[in-house]
Design a protein around this motif. Structure first.
Motif, short mmCIF file in Angstrom:
data_model
loop_
_atom_site.label_atom_id
_atom_site.label_comp_id
_atom_site.label_asym_id
_atom_site.label_seq_id
_atom_site.Cartn_x
_atom_site.Cartn_y
_atom_site.Cartn_z
N ARG A 6 49.37 44.68 24.69
CA ARG A 6 48.17 44.70 25.33
C ARG A 6 46.58 44.64 24.55
O ARG A 6 45.89 45.07 25.58
CB ARG A 6 48.62 46.55 24.90
N TRP A 10 46.72 37.88 28.87
CA TRP A 10 47.83 37.21 29.31
C TRP A 10 48.09 36.53 30.38
O TRP A 10 47.62 37.28 31.88
CB TRP A 10 48.97 37.58 29.23
N LEU A 17 51.18 37.64 40.11
CA LEU A 17 50.76 38.77 40.02
C LEU A 17 51.33 39.43 40.68
O LEU A 17 53.03 39.41 41.35
CB LEU A 17 49.89 38.51 41.16
N PHE A 18 51.34 40.70 40.46
CA PHE A 18 52.54 42.05 41.45
C PHE A 18 51.91 41.82 42.69
O PHE A 18 51.00 42.06 42.74
CB PHE A 18 52.12 43.29 40.60
N HIS A 20 53.12 44.17 45.06
CA HIS A 20 52.54 45.52 45.78
C HIS A 20 51.24 45.67 45.69
O HIS A 20 50.60 47.10 45.81
CB HIS A 20 53.26 46.56 45.74
N THR A 29 45.22 48.25 36.27
CA THR A 29 46.90 48.44 35.40
C THR A 29 45.93 48.03 34.13
O THR A 29 46.85 48.38 33.44
CB THR A 29 47.75 47.88 36.08
N ARG A 32 43.63 49.66 31.74
CA ARG A 32 44.60 50.67 31.48
C ARG A 32 44.92 50.36 30.35
O ARG A 32 45.07 51.18 29.60
CB ARG A 32 45.29 51.46 32.85
N LEU A 33 45.86 49.48 30.77
CA LEU A 33 47.23 48.68 29.42
C LEU A 33 46.17 48.71 28.30
O LEU A 33 46.62 48.81 27.06
CB LEU A 33 47.39 47.84 29.72
N ARG A 77 41.76 39.47 35.25
CA ARG A 77 43.39 40.62 34.50
C ARG A 77 43.18 40.37 33.15
O ARG A 77 43.43 41.40 32.29
CB ARG A 77 43.97 40.42 35.82
#
Lengths: 300, 213
Positions: A6, A10, A17-18, A20, A29, A32-33, A77
């Protein structure tokens, strides 16, 4: 291990990418991580998107993005929680060659704006040479050489490093030699109101093209002096427009000048000052000599 | 017994037995709902355990295959070796529903792109976050299918079990076969179908198909 991950940024290619999550949610996200407080994660994500110029993509899903935009989002990101180091594993994999050039340029522009430590792992020597300050050449698990890109191209440690660097090593070295200290030829330049005889006089031997400039020495067009009537005026023949994208300036490399000479209809490129005035022109024969001279000395 | 020439549907019989009908539907809905809720609670626990410990994953899958393959009555017999009561009945149905839904959810989780899971790992997602924020949302289509199978399965299995216990719509239809009029059987089966359709509709309404991506 999770905590250590974290603390890093990366990006790995082909970028995943996710599917959803929207672009903004992906960054939220990651923020937050990365340890941002719950109330501030959205703000962090929005700031990161704005910094990368991707605010228009905030509500898009990955399936709606081009491969190059996916890479841009992946870097945003990775940056959004200000990691101490960003690990990029072949991040441009799966991106079209034309987009790769833009992505490299954007990465460098980003670094110029905010320098980050990026460990960029790639099998493409073009990427490594283009974006790195220091390149570590690794072959079959062995570290063979650590050098600046220019030094690596100039003096590869052995045949294995030469093989890693690929073709056109000599030509690629030209991107590290700039034209800042090279005086362009200021002879094949005439004023728009000059006579045809004067235009033919300033033309280079064996090369009929001259650059026509206005009162402020700004480029008006290319003139083919072989079409002129020696008793007339230069303006009697229509000029070929000077493409501003083919002009060069201080900071450009010899390889850029070469490329633009080959793309120019006159086989000449104008060197412009910061305010757009013509300083002189470069021709392929003069630049070839200068390139050989630059390559024989230490790489700059 | 069925009298010769008896009508398939007699509205006056329905009006005369509306209280019994209402009770049967209510019982059926409550028993099915309870079995489904218990089954889903077990699925949540089993999915978490299977995701957390790989050896448990294999074991739970094997049990789920056996439970969902063995006929429901046999499960009932195992659960109630001496006497069948309502608790055993609902428990057995819950076990069958759990096995069906668990298999569907695990099938969905298996289909999640391993590359994405590794990417999440690399980005620092912990195991639980990976399950809840990435894998389950991506397996949403299979979760929805599992829920639909579970809902309709619970209603159907409760009907079979209800025939034994003489309760719910199963018991109502059985009574119709033994000594009730033809209308009782028709109305019982019809209401069973309506209940299954309404249950399926509710699941589809709650767990909408993902359309955004």
């Amino acid at each position: 291990m999770t905590r250590r991950r974290r603390s890093m940024g990366w990006v790995s290619g082909p970028v995943q990418l996710f599917p959803h999550q929207t672009v903004l949610e992906q960054l939220t996200t990651a923020s937050r991580l990365g340890g941002a407080r719950r109330r501030r994660v959205k703000l962090h994500a929005e700031v990161a998107l704005n910094d990368e110029g991707l605010q228009h993509l905030g509500s898009a899903y990955p399936s709606e993005l081009s491969p190059a935009d996916r890479v841009r989002v992946a870097f945003a990101r990775a940056y959004c929680h200000n990691p101490s180091i960003v690990i990029a594993l072949d991040p441009f994999e799966g991106v079209e060659a034309s987009d790769r050039a833009s992505l490299r340029a954007e990465l460098l522009a980003n670094q110029a704006r905010q320098a980050r430590t990026i460990l960029f792992v790639t099998g493409d020597s073009e990427d490594a040479i283009a974006v790195a300050d220091q390149v570590a050449a690794v072959f079959d698990g062995s570290l063979l050489q650590v050098d600046s890109p220019a030094d690596l191209l100039a003096r590869p440690f052995d045949d294995r490093v030469t093989a890693l660097l690929g073709a056109n090593r000599g030509l690629r070295r030209l991107q590290f030699a700039t034209i800042d200290t090279i005086e362009p030829d200021d002879r094949p330049i005439i004023h728009a109101k000059a006579t045809a005889a004067a235009a033919q006089f300033v033309a280079r031997p064996g090369a009929p093209w001259v650059l026509v400039v206005d009162d402020d020495r700004r480029p008006e067009g290319w003139l083919d002096t072989s079409l002129l009537n020696p008793d007339g005026m230069a303006m009697d023949v229509p000029f070929v427009t000077v493409d501003p994208a083919l002009a060069v300036a201080d900071g450009d490399s010899i390889s850029v000048v070469f490329d633009r000479i080959l793309s120019s209809p006159s086989n000449l490129v104008p060197k412009l000052s910061a305010d757009g005035r013509v300083i002189g022109v470069f021709a392929h024969d003069t630049i070839a000599g200068l390139a050989a001279e630059a390559m024989s000395g230490s790489p700059t | 017994m069925i009298a010769a020439g008896e009508a398939w549907f007699d509205w006056s019989w329905v009006e005369a037995n509306d209280v019994a009908l209402g009770r049967a539907v209510r019982e059926h809905a409550v028993w099915s709902g309870t079995a489904l809720a218990l089954g889903l609670a077990a699925v949540v626990l089993f999915v978490f355990l299977a995701h957390r410990w790989r050896p448990l994953d294999r074991g739970l899958r094997a049990v789920a295959i056996v439970v969902s393959a063995v006929p429901f009555v046999a499960v009932l017999a195992v659960l109630a070796p001496t006497a069948v009561n309502r608790g055993y009945l609902v428990g057995a149905v819950a076990a069958s529903v759990a096995a069906l839904v668990f298999r569907s959810v695990m099938y969905g989780l298996d289909g999640v792109d391993r590359g994405l899971v590794e990417e999440a790992q690399a980005l620092g997602h912990g195991r639980l976050r990976r399950l809840t924020r990435l894998e389950l949302p991506l397996a949403r289509v299979h979760l929805r299918t599992g829920l639909r199978i579970g809902m309709v399965g619970a209603i159907g299995l409760i009907a079979v079990a209800g025939a034994d216990l003489e309760g719910g719509l199963g018991g109502f239809v059985r009574e119709g076969f033994v000594d009730g009029p033809r209308t009782q059987r028709v109305v019982g089966v019809g209401l069973l179908l309506v209940l299954a359709i309404v249950g399926d509709f509710l699941v589809r309404l709650i767990a909408r198909r993902p359309t955004a991506y």
